[in-house]
Design a protein around this motif. Structure first.
Motif, PDB file in Angstrom:
ATOM      1  N   THR A  56      83.579 128.193   5.284  1.00 46.15           N
ATOM      2  CA  THR A  56      84.621 129.176   5.576  1.00 46.15           C
ATOM      3  C   THR A  56      85.364 129.659   4.334  1.00 46.15           C
ATOM      4  O   THR A  56      86.247 130.502   4.455  1.00 46.15           O
ATOM      5  CB  THR A  56      85.628 128.611   6.590  1.00 46.15           C
ATOM      6  N   THR A  57      85.026 129.150   3.175  1.00 46.01           N
ATOM      7  CA  THR A  57      85.594 129.633   1.913  1.00 46.01           C
ATOM      8  C   THR A  57      84.471 129.818   0.908  1.00 46.01           C
ATOM      9  O   THR A  57      83.678 128.907   0.684  1.00 46.01           O
ATOM     10  CB  THR A  57      86.639 128.659   1.344  1.00 46.01           C
ATOM     11  N   VAL A  58      84.394 131.009   0.326  1.00 48.42           N
ATOM     12  CA  VAL A  58      83.405 131.285  -0.713  1.00 48.42           C
ATOM     13  C   VAL A  58      84.115 131.970  -1.879  1.00 48.42           C
ATOM     14  O   VAL A  58      85.181 132.567  -1.717  1.00 48.42           O
ATOM     15  CB  VAL A  58      82.247 132.172  -0.205  1.00 48.42           C
ATOM     16  N   ALA A  59      83.517 131.898  -3.057  1.00 45.15           N
ATOM     17  CA  ALA A  59      84.088 132.518  -4.249  1.00 45.15           C
ATOM     18  C   ALA A  59      83.306 133.777  -4.614  1.00 45.15           C
ATOM     19  O   ALA A  59      82.100 133.877  -4.352  1.00 45.15           O
ATOM     20  CB  ALA A  59      84.078 131.534  -5.407  1.00 45.15           C
ATOM     21  N   THR A  60      83.987 134.722  -5.228  1.00 40.22           N
ATOM     22  CA  THR A  60      83.317 135.939  -5.687  1.00 40.22           C
ATOM     23  C   THR A  60      82.358 135.623  -6.824  1.00 40.22           C
ATOM     24  O   THR A  60      82.557 134.681  -7.593  1.00 40.22           O
ATOM     25  CB  THR A  60      84.340 136.977  -6.175  1.00 40.22           C
ATOM     26  N   ASN A  61      81.293 136.423  -6.911  1.00 41.48           N
ATOM     27  CA  ASN A  61      80.362 136.291  -8.031  1.00 41.48           C
ATOM     28  C   ASN A  61      80.822 137.191  -9.187  1.00 41.48           C
ATOM     29  O   ASN A  61      81.913 137.777  -9.143  1.00 41.48           O
ATOM     30  CB  ASN A  61      78.928 136.618  -7.589  1.00 41.48           C
ATOM     31  N   LEU A  67      82.430 140.688   1.210  1.00 40.62           N
ATOM     32  CA  LEU A  67      83.728 141.269   0.900  1.00 40.62           C
ATOM     33  C   LEU A  67      83.919 141.415  -0.601  1.00 40.62           C
ATOM     34  O   LEU A  67      83.230 140.776  -1.394  1.00 40.62           O
ATOM     35  CB  LEU A  67      84.874 140.418   1.480  1.00 40.62           C
ATOM     36  N   HIS A  68      84.893 142.266  -0.966  1.00 41.10           N
ATOM     37  CA  HIS A  68      85.263 142.416  -2.370  1.00 41.10           C
ATOM     38  C   HIS A  68      86.713 142.874  -2.452  1.00 41.10           C
ATOM     39  O   HIS A  68      87.292 143.338  -1.467  1.00 41.10           O
ATOM     40  CB  HIS A  68      84.348 143.412  -3.085  1.00 41.10           C
ATOM     41  N   THR A 124      89.643 136.805  10.524  1.00 45.19           N
ATOM     42  CA  THR A 124      90.608 137.181   9.499  1.00 45.19           C
ATOM     43  C   THR A 124      90.154 136.624   8.158  1.00 45.19           C
ATOM     44  O   THR A 124      89.986 135.414   8.001  1.00 45.19           O
ATOM     45  CB  THR A 124      92.011 136.650   9.839  1.00 45.19           C
ATOM     46  N   PHE A 125      89.957 137.525   7.205  1.00 43.88           N
ATOM     47  CA  PHE A 125      89.552 137.142   5.848  1.00 43.88           C
ATOM     48  C   PHE A 125      90.767 137.226   4.940  1.00 43.88           C
ATOM     49  O   PHE A 125      91.527 138.200   4.991  1.00 43.88           O
ATOM     50  CB  PHE A 125      88.446 138.067   5.340  1.00 43.88           C
ATOM     51  N   THR A 126      90.933 136.216   4.095  1.00 48.07           N
ATOM     52  CA  THR A 126      92.118 136.129   3.249  1.00 48.07           C
ATOM     53  C   THR A 126      91.738 135.769   1.830  1.00 48.07           C
ATOM     54  O   THR A 126      90.869 134.914   1.595  1.00 48.07           O
ATOM     55  CB  THR A 126      93.098 135.063   3.790  1.00 48.07           C
ATOM     56  N   SER A 127      92.387 136.437   0.883  1.00 45.01           N
ATOM     57  CA  SER A 127      92.262 136.085  -0.530  1.00 45.01           C
ATOM     58  C   SER A 127      93.643 136.232  -1.149  1.00 45.01           C
ATOM     59  O   SER A 127      94.156 137.359  -1.278  1.00 45.01           O
ATOM     60  CB  SER A 127      91.259 136.987  -1.243  1.00 45.01           C
ATOM     61  N   GLY A 128      94.253 135.089  -1.493  1.00 49.19           N
ATOM     62  CA  GLY A 128      95.629 135.149  -1.976  1.00 49.19           C
ATOM     63  C   GLY A 128      96.542 135.729  -0.926  1.00 49.19           C
ATOM     64  O   GLY A 128      96.560 135.263   0.219  1.00 49.19           O
ATOM     65  N   GLU A 129      97.277 136.789  -1.274  1.00 54.09           N
ATOM     66  CA  GLU A 129      98.189 137.437  -0.326  1.00 54.09           C
ATOM     67  C   GLU A 129      97.534 138.590   0.420  1.00 54.09           C
ATOM     68  O   GLU A 129      98.162 139.218   1.274  1.00 54.09           O
ATOM     69  CB  GLU A 129      99.439 137.930  -1.057  1.00 54.09           C
ATOM     70  N   LEU A 130      96.288 138.865   0.127  1.00 51.19           N
ATOM     71  CA  LEU A 130      95.586 139.987   0.757  1.00 51.19           C
ATOM     72  C   LEU A 130      94.740 139.497   1.921  1.00 51.19           C
ATOM     73  O   LEU A 130      94.190 138.391   1.886  1.00 51.19           O
ATOM     74  CB  LEU A 130      94.698 140.697  -0.261  1.00 51.19           C
ATOM     75  N   SER A 132      84.695 136.977 -11.161  1.00 50.14           N
ATOM     76  CA  SER A 132      84.112 135.849 -10.441  1.00 50.14           C
ATOM     77  C   SER A 132      85.148 134.764 -10.195  1.00 50.14           C
ATOM     78  O   SER A 132      86.193 134.696 -10.863  1.00 50.14           O
ATOM     79  CB  SER A 132      82.933 135.271 -11.221  1.00 50.14           C
ATOM     80  N   GLY A 133      84.849 133.905  -9.219  1.00 45.80           N
ATOM     81  CA  GLY A 133      85.670 132.722  -8.980  1.00 45.80           C
ATOM     82  C   GLY A 133      86.917 132.942  -8.152  1.00 45.80           C
ATOM     83  O   GLY A 133      87.778 132.057  -8.095  1.00 45.80           O
TER      84      GLY A 133
END
Length: 223
Positions: A81-86, A51-52, A107-113, A64-65
């Motif tokens: 179940t949780t990974v950080a962006t490179n 994802l991005h 369901t993938f979540t990052s912050g409010e998205l 990143s992060g």
């Protein structure tokens, strides 16, 4: 028109600015770039989610992060179940797996998205059977049970496996105390599964000394 005077105006010239860099705007969507199709119960996905984040013009936000998390609509999701962006802004999962067969929503979540995707989980190879119908609790010597036992092929995560033609063998696993030599025998001891992976022991019974027995069921190459 004859007699009119035409005035010539010199053309205007434009100028070009120095170069500048347009950076992505604020993140407005979380994008999953992986197509799943179906996955096998208990096995890590062949295609792991990638994802991005993008801004309103679909520019990838290369930061990143930033954490991206995943949750499942059914039980049995395993792996990190949780990974950080490179540094390219890509969040790649590596070891996700699901155990419960059937349709599942991730369901993938990052912050409010957030974003969702559908995954179909199929049963793995059968490893054993489970009893769906027990034999009659009361039985007579040398007579078929009035209620035939029925077993179902299942995989390591207890999902039903629909495979026909698998031989299932039944054995006596507990003999009456009086039967010290374990001479009791079964009227039949094998049957095969149908297209749904179900084996029905029609005609099964015990010939031997009276008392309490238990039965065990084992599929070919199973546990």
């Amino acid at each position: 028109v004859l007699g009119e005077t035409v005035l010539l105006v010199p053309g205007l010239e434009g100028i070009t600015s120095d170069k500048f860099v347009l950076a992505p705007g604020a993140a407005t969507q979380l994008v999953n770039s992986t197509a799943f199709g179906s996955v096998v119960s208990g096995k890590a996905f062949d295609q792991q989610p990638v994802l991005h984040l993008e801004d309103s013009s679909a520019n990838v936000i290369a930061v990143s992060g930033v954490d991206v998390s995943v949750a499942s609509s059914t039980q049995g999701l395993s792996g990190a179940t949780t990974v950080a962006t490179n540094k390219k802004g890509i969040a790649g999962f590596t070891d996700l797996a699901l155990t419960q067969a059937g349709a599942t929503t991730l369901t993938f979540t990052s912050g409010e998205l957030s974003t969702t995707t559908e995954v179909t989980v199929v049963a793995g190879d059968y490893t054993t059977v489970k009893i769906t119908t027990e034999a009659s609790q009361a039985a007579s010597n040398n007579t078929a049970f009035s209620q035939f036992p029925v077993v179902q092929l299942v995989d390591a995560n207890n999902n039903k496996v629909a495979t026909a033609g698998i031989t299932v063998t039944v054995t006596i696993t507990q003999f009456p105390t009086a039967d010290t030599d374990k001479v009791a025998t079964l009227l039949i001891n094998t049957t095969a599964t149908d297209a749904q992976g179900v084996a029905t022991f029609t005609g099964l019974g015990i010939k031997g000394l009276i008392g309490t027995y238990t039965l065990g069921y084992t599929p070919t190459n199973g546990a």
